[in-house]
Design a protein around this motif. Structure first.
Motif, PDB file in Angstrom:
ATOM      1  N   GLU A   1       0.814  -1.220   0.000  1.00 10.68           N
ATOM      2  CA  GLU A   1       0.000   0.000   0.000  1.00 10.68           C
ATOM      3  C   GLU A   1       0.845   1.268   0.000  1.00 10.68           C
ATOM      4  O   GLU A   1       0.474   2.271  -0.597  1.00 10.68           O
ATOM      5  CB  GLU A   1      -0.944   0.012   1.204  1.00 10.68           C
ATOM      6  CG  GLU A   1      -1.933   1.164   1.139  1.00 10.68           C
ATOM      7  CD  GLU A   1      -3.054   1.014   2.150  1.00 10.68           C
ATOM      8  OE1 GLU A   1      -3.844   1.958   2.266  1.00 10.68           O
ATOM      9  OE2 GLU A   1      -3.132  -0.031   2.810  1.00 10.68           O
ATOM     10  N   HIS A   2       1.996   1.241   0.668  1.00  9.65           N
ATOM     11  CA  HIS A   2       2.790   2.454   0.797  1.00  9.65           C
ATOM     12  C   HIS A   2       4.270   2.150   0.587  1.00  9.65           C
ATOM     13  O   HIS A   2       4.700   1.000   0.635  1.00  9.65           O
ATOM     14  CB  HIS A   2       2.594   3.080   2.186  1.00  9.65           C
ATOM     15  CG  HIS A   2       1.183   3.444   2.492  1.00  9.65           C
ATOM     16  ND1 HIS A   2       0.530   4.467   1.846  1.00  9.65           N
ATOM     17  CD2 HIS A   2       0.290   2.890   3.342  1.00  9.65           C
ATOM     18  CE1 HIS A   2      -0.709   4.538   2.305  1.00  9.65           C
ATOM     19  NE2 HIS A   2      -0.876   3.600   3.203  1.00  9.65           N
ATOM     20  N   GLY A   3       5.056   3.211   0.374  1.00 14.46           N
ATOM     21  CA  GLY A   3       6.505   3.089   0.365  1.00 14.46           C
ATOM     22  C   GLY A   3       7.093   2.720  -0.981  1.00 14.46           C
ATOM     23  O   GLY A   3       6.386   2.404  -1.942  1.00 14.46           O
ATOM     24  N   PRO A   4       8.434   2.733  -1.070  1.00 17.24           N
ATOM     25  CA  PRO A   4       9.108   2.473  -2.349  1.00 17.24           C
ATOM     26  C   PRO A   4       8.881   1.073  -2.874  1.00 17.24           C
ATOM     27  O   PRO A   4       8.856   0.856  -4.084  1.00 17.24           O
ATOM     28  CB  PRO A   4      10.585   2.717  -2.011  1.00 17.24           C
ATOM     29  CG  PRO A   4      10.681   2.595  -0.523  1.00 17.24           C
ATOM     30  CD  PRO A   4       9.375   3.083  -0.002  1.00 17.24           C
ATOM     31  N   LEU A   5       8.739   0.096  -1.982  1.00 14.70           N
ATOM     32  CA  LEU A   5       8.473  -1.265  -2.440  1.00 14.70           C
ATOM     33  C   LEU A   5       7.148  -1.331  -3.183  1.00 14.70           C
ATOM     34  O   LEU A   5       7.031  -1.924  -4.257  1.00 14.70           O
ATOM     35  CB  LEU A   5       8.462  -2.226  -1.253  1.00 14.70           C
ATOM     36  CG  LEU A   5       8.225  -3.698  -1.599  1.00 14.70           C
ATOM     37  CD1 LEU A   5       9.347  -4.241  -2.456  1.00 14.70           C
ATOM     38  CD2 LEU A   5       8.075  -4.519  -0.330  1.00 14.70           C
ATOM     39  N   GLY A   6       6.129  -0.683  -2.611  1.00 12.67           N
ATOM     40  CA  GLY A   6       4.838  -0.632  -3.270  1.00 12.67           C
ATOM     41  C   GLY A   6       4.905   0.063  -4.615  1.00 12.67           C
ATOM     42  O   GLY A   6       4.220  -0.319  -5.570  1.00 12.67           O
ATOM     43  N   GLU A   7       5.744   1.091  -4.715  1.00 13.45           N
ATOM     44  CA  GLU A   7       5.884   1.801  -5.986  1.00 13.45           C
ATOM     45  C   GLU A   7       6.491   0.904  -7.052  1.00 13.45           C
ATOM     46  O   GLU A   7       6.093   0.947  -8.218  1.00 13.45           O
ATOM     47  CB  GLU A   7       6.737   3.049  -5.794  1.00 13.45           C
ATOM     48  CG  GLU A   7       6.108   4.121  -4.914  1.00 13.45           C
ATOM     49  CD  GLU A   7       4.740   4.552  -5.416  1.00 13.45           C
ATOM     50  OE1 GLU A   7       4.549   4.627  -6.653  1.00 13.45           O
ATOM     51  OE2 GLU A   7       3.856   4.808  -4.586  1.00 13.45           O
ATOM     52  N   GLN A   8       7.469   0.076  -6.684  1.00  9.66           N
ATOM     53  CA  GLN A   8       8.070  -0.824  -7.659  1.00  9.66           C
ATOM     54  C   GLN A   8       7.037  -1.793  -8.211  1.00  9.66           C
ATOM     55  O   GLN A   8       6.952  -2.010  -9.425  1.00  9.66           O
ATOM     56  CB  GLN A   8       9.218  -1.615  -7.007  1.00  9.66           C
ATOM     57  CG  GLN A   8      10.485  -0.830  -6.785  1.00  9.66           C
ATOM     58  CD  GLN A   8      11.565  -1.695  -6.178  1.00  9.66           C
ATOM     59  OE1 GLN A   8      11.657  -1.840  -4.970  1.00  9.66           O
ATOM     60  NE2 GLN A   8      12.376  -2.280  -7.027  1.00  9.66           N
ATOM     61  N   ALA A   9       6.261  -2.392  -7.326  1.00  4.23           N
ATOM     62  CA  ALA A   9       5.238  -3.333  -7.766  1.00  4.23           C
ATOM     63  C   ALA A   9       4.154  -2.619  -8.563  1.00  4.23           C
ATOM     64  O   ALA A   9       3.694  -3.116  -9.604  1.00  4.23           O
ATOM     65  CB  ALA A   9       4.635  -4.052  -6.558  1.00  4.23           C
TER      66      ALA A   9
ATOM     67  N   PHE B   1      13.821  -6.396  -4.155  1.00  8.50           N
ATOM     68  CA  PHE B   1      12.522  -6.681  -4.756  1.00  8.50           C
ATOM     69  C   PHE B   1      12.668  -7.840  -5.733  1.00  8.50           C
ATOM     70  O   PHE B   1      13.444  -7.779  -6.687  1.00  8.50           O
ATOM     71  CB  PHE B   1      12.010  -5.439  -5.487  1.00  8.50           C
ATOM     72  CG  PHE B   1      10.733  -5.653  -6.251  1.00  8.50           C
ATOM     73  CD1 PHE B   1       9.521  -5.745  -5.590  1.00  8.50           C
ATOM     74  CD2 PHE B   1      10.752  -5.769  -7.633  1.00  8.50           C
ATOM     75  CE1 PHE B   1       8.339  -5.929  -6.294  1.00  8.50           C
ATOM     76  CE2 PHE B   1       9.578  -5.952  -8.346  1.00  8.50           C
ATOM     77  CZ  PHE B   1       8.369  -6.032  -7.678  1.00  8.50           C
ATOM     78  N   ALA B   2      11.912  -8.925  -5.497  1.00 15.96           N
ATOM     79  CA  ALA B   2      12.029 -10.126  -6.323  1.00 15.96           C
ATOM     80  C   ALA B   2      10.810 -10.383  -7.191  1.00 15.96           C
ATOM     81  O   ALA B   2      10.885 -11.150  -8.151  1.00 15.96           O
ATOM     82  CB  ALA B   2      12.295 -11.342  -5.436  1.00 15.96           C
ATOM     83  N   GLY B   3       9.678  -9.769  -6.881  1.00 18.14           N
ATOM     84  CA  GLY B   3       8.481  -9.999  -7.685  1.00 18.14           C
ATOM     85  C   GLY B   3       7.232  -9.599  -6.920  1.00 18.14           C
ATOM     86  O   GLY B   3       7.292  -9.089  -5.806  1.00 18.14           O
TER      87      GLY B   3
ATOM     88  N   PHE C   1       4.544 -12.033 -11.106  1.00 17.61           N
ATOM     89  CA  PHE C   1       5.737 -11.523 -11.785  1.00 17.61           C
ATOM     90  C   PHE C   1       6.955 -11.800 -10.911  1.00 17.61           C
ATOM     91  O   PHE C   1       6.929 -11.563  -9.696  1.00 17.61           O
ATOM     92  CB  PHE C   1       5.622 -10.019 -12.025  1.00 17.61           C
ATOM     93  CG  PHE C   1       6.908  -9.385 -12.506  1.00 17.61           C
ATOM     94  CD1 PHE C   1       7.271  -9.437 -13.846  1.00 17.61           C
ATOM     95  CD2 PHE C   1       7.765  -8.755 -11.611  1.00 17.61           C
ATOM     96  CE1 PHE C   1       8.464  -8.874 -14.280  1.00 17.61           C
ATOM     97  CE2 PHE C   1       8.954  -8.172 -12.032  1.00 17.61           C
ATOM     98  CZ  PHE C   1       9.305  -8.236 -13.375  1.00 17.61           C
ATOM     99  N   VAL C   2       8.034 -12.295 -11.541  1.00 18.78           N
ATOM    100  CA  VAL C   2       9.317 -12.481 -10.863  1.00 18.78           C
ATOM    101  C   VAL C   2      10.367 -11.689 -11.630  1.00 18.78           C
ATOM    102  O   VAL C   2      10.474 -11.804 -12.853  1.00 18.78           O
ATOM    103  CB  VAL C   2       9.702 -13.972 -10.791  1.00 18.78           C
ATOM    104  CG1 VAL C   2      11.108 -14.130 -10.191  1.00 18.78           C
ATOM    105  CG2 VAL C   2       8.684 -14.752  -9.967  1.00 18.78           C
ATOM    106  N   ALA C   3      11.130 -10.866 -10.914  1.00 19.38           N
ATOM    107  CA  ALA C   3      12.195 -10.083 -11.543  1.00 19.38           C
ATOM    108  C   ALA C   3      13.204 -11.019 -12.203  1.00 19.38           C
ATOM    109  O   ALA C   3      13.501 -12.094 -11.678  1.00 19.38           O
ATOM    110  CB  ALA C   3      12.886  -9.211 -10.500  1.00 19.38           C
ATOM    111  N   PRO C   4      13.741 -10.644 -13.380  1.00 17.20           N
ATOM    112  CA  PRO C   4      14.628 -11.546 -14.136  1.00 17.20           C
ATOM    113  C   PRO C   4      15.756 -12.152 -13.312  1.00 17.20           C
ATOM    114  O   PRO C   4      16.053 -13.349 -13.445  1.00 17.20           O
ATOM    115  CB  PRO C   4      15.151 -10.645 -15.257  1.00 17.20           C
ATOM    116  CG  PRO C   4      14.048  -9.668 -15.485  1.00 17.20           C
ATOM    117  CD  PRO C   4      13.468  -9.402 -14.125  1.00 17.20           C
ATOM    118  N   ARG C   5      16.390 -11.387 -12.443  1.00 15.06           N
ATOM    119  CA  ARG C   5      17.548 -11.897 -11.708  1.00 15.06           C
ATOM    120  C   ARG C   5      17.177 -12.986 -10.708  1.00 15.06           C
ATOM    121  O   ARG C   5      18.044 -13.728 -10.216  1.00 15.06           O
ATOM    122  CB  ARG C   5      18.271 -10.766 -10.979  1.00 15.06           C
ATOM    123  CG  ARG C   5      17.487 -10.124  -9.862  1.00 15.06           C
ATOM    124  CD  ARG C   5      18.244  -8.959  -9.222  1.00 15.06           C
ATOM    125  NE  ARG C   5      19.484  -9.385  -8.613  1.00 15.06           N
ATOM    126  CZ  ARG C   5      20.367  -8.568  -8.087  1.00 15.06           C
ATOM    127  NH1 ARG C   5      20.148  -7.252  -8.139  1.00 15.06           N
ATOM    128  NH2 ARG C   5      21.451  -9.015  -7.518  1.00 15.06           N
TER     129      ARG C   5
END
Length: 227
Positions: free
Chosen positions: A33-41, A84-86, A138-142
Motif C-alpha cells: 500500500e505504501h513506500g518504495p516497495l509498493g511503488e516498484q510493484a 525486490f524479487a516480484g 511476476f518475478v524479476a529476471p535476476r
C-alpha cells in the motif's frame, strides 16, 4: 454453511511473512500500500494486461488507465535478501488490483472508452465467492529459476487458506509449459468448469489460448516452499 472467510484484504499492513530459506537467504512478503516497495510493484502491475493490448493499447496507455484506481491491498511483493524479487496481484471478494472506472476509460480513450470498458469487464469476470483468483504473478529476471515464483504462490495459497477460502484459481497460457509445471507441482489441477463465458470470449481474441487451474485449499495446509 456458515461463511468463515475473513473480511477485507488477505493481509495487514507491513511484512506479513518472513522465512530463512534452506540456502540461507532471507525472504519476506510485504503489503504494497505504501513506500518504495509498493511503488516498484505498482509501476509493473499498472502496465500489465498485455493480453488486452488489442483493446487497451501499449503499456503506457494501460498505466494511465489503471494507475489512479490501483487497489494496493490486492497486491503483495516478495523480497529476497532485501531486494525486490516480484509480486502477486489477486482478486478477492469480487475486487482485484486493477479496477478502473468508466471515467478512467473516457479520460484515456475518449469516445472509444465505452467499448474498451466493456471488453475489460468481460475479461475481469469474477471468481466464485469462496475462491481467490491469482490474477498476476511476476518475478524479476535476476530471481527467476531460483524458487521465487514457488515461494510467493505458496504464500498466497497459505494466506487464502487461513482466511477461510476454499479454492485458489489461475488462468495459464496453454503454451506456457514452465508455468503449468509450477502450478501442477503445487497441487493445481485443470478446473472442470474452465473459463467463464466472458473470459473465454475475450481470451479468444488474445494471441494465446488459456486454461484454468484450481488448487483445493481444503486439503490441509503446507509450509511455504523454501526455494
Amino acid at each position: 454453511m456458515t461463511d468463515t472467510r475473513a473480511p477485507g484484504s488477505l493481509f495487514r499492513r507491513g511484512a506479513q511473512a518472513e522465512w530463512t530459506l534452506a540456502n540461507g537467504s532471507q525472504a519476506a512478503v510485504h503489503h504494497c500500500e505504501h513506500g518504495p516497495l509498493g511503488e516498484q510493484a505498482a509501476d509493473l502491475v499498472v502496465a500489465s494486461r498485455g493480453y488486452l493490448a488489442f483493446a487497451l493499447g501499449d503499456g503506457d496507455r494501460r498505466a494511465r488507465l489503471f494507475a489512479p484506481g490501483l487497489a494496493r491491498d490486492r497486491l503483495a511483493a516478495l523480497m529476497l535478501d532485501g531486494r525486490f524479487a516480484g509480486y502477486v496481484a489477486f482478486e478477492q471478494d469480487g475486487r482485484g488490483a486493477l479496477e478502473p472506472r468508466l471515467a478512467d476509460f473516457r479520460r484515456v480513450y475518449g469516445a472509444g472508452g465505452l467499448w474498451r470498458a466493456a471488453v475489460h469487464r468481460l475479461a475481469a469476470e469474477r471468481a466464485p465467492a469462496e475462491a481467490i483468483y491469482l490474477d498476476q504473478l511476476f518475478v524479476a529476471p535476476r530471481f527467476r529459476r531460483r524458487g521465487a515464483a514457488r515461494l510467493i504462490c505458496s504464500w498466497l495459497a497459505d494466506a487464502a487458506r487461513r482466511a477461510g477460502y476454499r479454492t485458489l484459481l489461475v488462468d495459464v497460457a496453454a503454451g506456457n509449459a514452465a508455468a503449468i509445471a509450477l502450478y501442477e507441482s503445487l497441487g493445481f489441477r485443470r478446473a472442470s468448469a474452465g473459463l467463464g463465458p466472458g473470459r473465454r470470449l475475450v481470451r479468444a481474441l488474445a494471441p494465446h489460448a488459456y486454461r484454468r487451474y484450481a488448487l483445493d485449499l481444503t486439503r490441509g495446509a503446507g509450509a511455504p516452499a523454501q526455494g
